[in-house]
Design a protein around this motif. Structure first.
Motif, short mmCIF file in Angstrom:
data_model
loop_
_atom_site.label_atom_id
_atom_site.label_comp_id
_atom_site.label_asym_id
_atom_site.label_seq_id
_atom_site.Cartn_x
_atom_site.Cartn_y
_atom_site.Cartn_z
N PHE A 56 0.85 -1.19 0.00
CA PHE A 56 0.00 0.00 0.00
C PHE A 56 0.89 1.24 0.00
O PHE A 56 1.78 1.39 0.84
N THR A 57 0.61 2.11 -0.94
CA THR A 57 1.34 3.39 -0.98
C THR A 57 0.71 4.43 -0.06
O THR A 57 1.34 5.44 0.27
N ALA A 58 -0.53 4.21 0.36
CA ALA A 58 -1.22 5.10 1.30
C ALA A 58 -2.23 4.26 2.07
O ALA A 58 -2.61 3.16 1.65
N ALA A 59 -2.65 4.79 3.19
CA ALA A 59 -3.62 4.06 4.01
C ALA A 59 -4.96 4.01 3.30
O ALA A 59 -5.36 4.95 2.60
N PRO A 60 -5.68 2.90 3.44
CA PRO A 60 -7.03 2.83 2.85
C PRO A 60 -7.94 3.90 3.43
O PRO A 60 -7.76 4.37 4.56
N ASP A 61 -8.94 4.28 2.65
CA ASP A 61 -9.91 5.28 3.08
C ASP A 61 -11.03 4.57 3.85
O ASP A 61 -11.96 4.02 3.24
N TRP A 62 -10.92 4.59 5.18
CA TRP A 62 -11.91 3.89 6.00
C TRP A 62 -13.12 4.82 6.20
O TRP A 62 -12.99 5.87 6.81
N GLY A 93 -1.53 -6.75 4.05
CA GLY A 93 -2.66 -5.83 4.26
C GLY A 93 -2.73 -5.28 5.67
O GLY A 93 -1.80 -5.40 6.47
N VAL A 94 -3.90 -4.70 5.96
CA VAL A 94 -4.17 -4.08 7.25
C VAL A 94 -5.60 -4.42 7.64
O VAL A 94 -6.49 -4.55 6.78
N VAL A 110 -25.93 -3.92 8.83
CA VAL A 110 -24.68 -3.21 8.61
C VAL A 110 -24.54 -3.01 7.11
O VAL A 110 -24.50 -4.00 6.35
N PRO A 111 -24.48 -1.77 6.64
CA PRO A 111 -24.43 -1.55 5.18
C PRO A 111 -23.09 -1.96 4.60
O PRO A 111 -22.09 -2.13 5.31
N ALA A 112 -23.08 -2.11 3.28
CA ALA A 112 -21.83 -2.39 2.56
C ALA A 112 -20.96 -1.13 2.58
O ALA A 112 -21.45 -0.02 2.35
N LEU A 113 -19.68 -1.32 2.82
CA LEU A 113 -18.74 -0.21 2.91
C LEU A 113 -17.89 -0.15 1.66
O LEU A 113 -17.33 -1.19 1.22
N SER A 114 -17.77 1.04 1.09
CA SER A 114 -16.90 1.26 -0.07
C SER A 114 -15.57 1.79 0.43
O SER A 114 -15.51 2.86 1.03
N ILE A 115 -14.49 1.01 0.14
CA ILE A 115 -13.16 1.36 0.64
C ILE A 115 -12.23 1.49 -0.56
O ILE A 115 -12.17 0.59 -1.43
N THR A 116 -11.50 2.58 -0.61
CA THR A 116 -10.55 2.84 -1.69
C THR A 116 -9.15 2.42 -1.23
O THR A 116 -8.69 2.84 -0.16
N LEU A 117 -8.47 1.59 -2.09
CA LEU A 117 -7.14 1.08 -1.78
C LEU A 117 -6.12 1.69 -2.73
O LEU A 117 -6.37 1.80 -3.94
N HIS A 118 -4.97 2.08 -2.17
CA HIS A 118 -3.88 2.66 -2.96
C HIS A 118 -2.72 1.66 -2.92
O HIS A 118 -1.99 1.57 -1.91
N THR A 119 -2.56 0.90 -4.01
CA THR A 119 -1.56 -0.17 -4.07
C THR A 119 -0.37 0.24 -4.89
O THR A 119 -0.46 1.08 -5.82
N GLY A 120 0.78 -0.38 -4.57
CA GLY A 120 1.98 -0.14 -5.35
C GLY A 120 1.96 -0.92 -6.66
O GLY A 120 1.34 -1.97 -6.79
N VAL A 126 -8.02 1.62 -6.34
CA VAL A 126 -9.03 0.58 -6.52
C VAL A 126 -10.06 0.73 -5.40
O VAL A 126 -9.71 0.83 -4.23
N THR A 127 -11.35 0.75 -5.76
CA THR A 127 -12.45 0.86 -4.79
C THR A 127 -13.20 -0.46 -4.75
O THR A 127 -13.70 -0.93 -5.79
#
Length: 437
Positions: A56-62, A93-94, A110-120, A126-127
């Protein structure tokens, strides 16, 4: 030649497949702990894992989310790094944990969560989405019907009013501050206090203030939550902030308990505004702040009564002043008449007789006879017919003949007539009757 072209084409296809296999892969996983039903007030964990085959180049958007009748938090200190082998492929991962605390019984989605990942290895984020989850919460026996189920070992609550002196005017503000303290409970789990609307007041709620009380060895000790509401007074009158009842479930005695905060009564009076006619005209022309004067029926009644009193005073004052002057002149005349009347003359005669000096007795005697309407004017000593006063008359005649002082016997007799002369009031004409012939 054809065989060479086919070989090159196969090499390019193989290289393309190799590049496709080298592209980073991503994955999201989510599950609930525990998976079965829970008791309302206890925490349910939503564990979310973000994985990639590269880095991961940056932390995921939680993201954050809300669930009706439940508290949802994402603590900052629960991140966990992952390193797993899945189907022979190395994944990194984390993992983060959401804490969900239901406040009532029932099913929770519990609704579905959309999380954006920043990978190397790629420049495009990627969402991905987590699958929706569902869990069920139940209430312990005896907690049915509670507005908000809040379990804790011990809960206390206090309220504070500002200003404390209760002196308010129209346009002023009054604040109600309620602080809740719950043992062994995070401050974020304490239920908010519900402040209602009040007729005549405008309500402004402030963001709540929360803090966790921790100890070095035991960790979390208690949580505090402070809710503040401010009311702005729109009109004068008497107001009452309603009482507040806070329900909570005692986890030690397993019983429902209620904290009662009493009502607050206060009175708001009219604001002391500057009259409109005293505002300079240039201030109004310059778009100055206008002054608002609040009036109600009682103010109008008081103004009418004051105006009626002023008019009545202006109308009655000359007449009352004239009447007072008449009474004062009559009083002065009565005092003068008494000072110059028979009683005063008799008292002067008595004092002269007591002195024993005929120079004082003779003028006092004639003064008394002149003031007495039973004697003629001018009065003569020989007209005295009272036996007790004849001795005094003889003493006066003897004085002219022998020039002697008045005798002590006459003085004693005159003393004895004093009480009779004070009580007697002759009602005769001041002048002798006119000759009708």
């Amino acid at each position: 030649m054809m065989r060479c072209f086919v070989s090159m084409l196969c090499l390019l296809i193989a290289c393309s497949f190799a590049r496709a296999d080298d592209a980073p892969r991503t994955m999201l996983r989510a599950h609930l702990e525990p998976a079965g039903p829970v008791v309302a007030g206890s925490a349910v964990k939503l564990v979310v894992d973000a994985l990639t085959t590269s880095w991961f180049t940056a932390a995921p958007d939680w993201p954050t989310f809300e669930i009706h009748d439940a508290f949802v938090t994402l603590p900052d200190d629960n991140a966990l790094n992952l390193n797993e082998t899945i189907d022979g492929v190395q994944w990194f991962g984390v993992s983060r944990v959401y804490r969900i605390v239901p406040r009532a019984s029932g099913a929770f989605d519990v609704p579905a969560l959309s999380i954006t990942l920043h990978t190397g290895g790629t420049d495009t984020p990627v969402t991905l989405q987590t699958p929706p989850q569902t869990f069920t919460a139940t209430l312990p026996a005896g907690a049915e019907g509670m507005t908000s189920f809040f379990p804790a070992p011990n809960v206390t609550a206090t309220q504070r009013i500002e200003p404390q002196d209760g002196k308010l005017e129209v346009g002023g503000t009054i604040s109600r501050i309620v602080t809740q303290h719950a043992d062994a409970t995070e401050s974020m789990l304490i239920a908010p206090v519900q402040f209602g609307e009040i007729d005549g007041l405008r309500r402004y709620a402030k963001p709540p203030a929360t803090r966790n009380i921790s100890a070095d060895r035991t960790g979390l000790v208690a949580g505090e939550r402070t809710d503040t509401v401010t009311y702005v007074v729109n009109r004068r009158g008497r107001y009452a902030l309603p009482p507040i009842d806070i329900e909570w479930w005692n986890t030690i005695t397993h019983q429902r308990e209620t904290i009662h905060l009493p009502a607050v009564n206060f009175t708001a009076r009219a604001a002391h505004e500057k009259p409109l006619w005293e505002i300079p005209a240039d201030a109004l022309a310059g778009a100055a702040r206008h002054t608002v004067i609040f009036l109600n029926a009682r103010d109008v009644v008081y103004a009418c009564i004051a105006l009626a009193c002023i008019v009545a005073g202006a109308w009655f004052y000359p007449r009352m002043r004239a009447a007072w002057e008449r009474v004062r002149r009559a009083w002065i005349a009565a005092r003068r008449k008494r000072a110059e009347g028979e009683f005063a003359a008799w008292r002067a005669l008595k004092q002269a007789t007591d002195s024993g000096s005929m120079r004082r007795v003779i003028p006092a005697l004639y003064r008394w006879m002149d003031a007495n309407p039973r004697f003629a004017h001018p009065a003569r000593v020989d007209e005295i017919a009272e036996p007790d006063l004849q001795d005094l008359a003889k003493a006066v005649e003897t004085h002219y003949e022998r020039a002697e002082s008045v005798e002590s016997g006459v003085r004693v007799k005159l003393h004895r007539r004093m009480g009779w002369r004070r009580s007697r009031r002759a009602r005769g004409p001041a002048l002798p009757p006119l000759n009708s012939q």
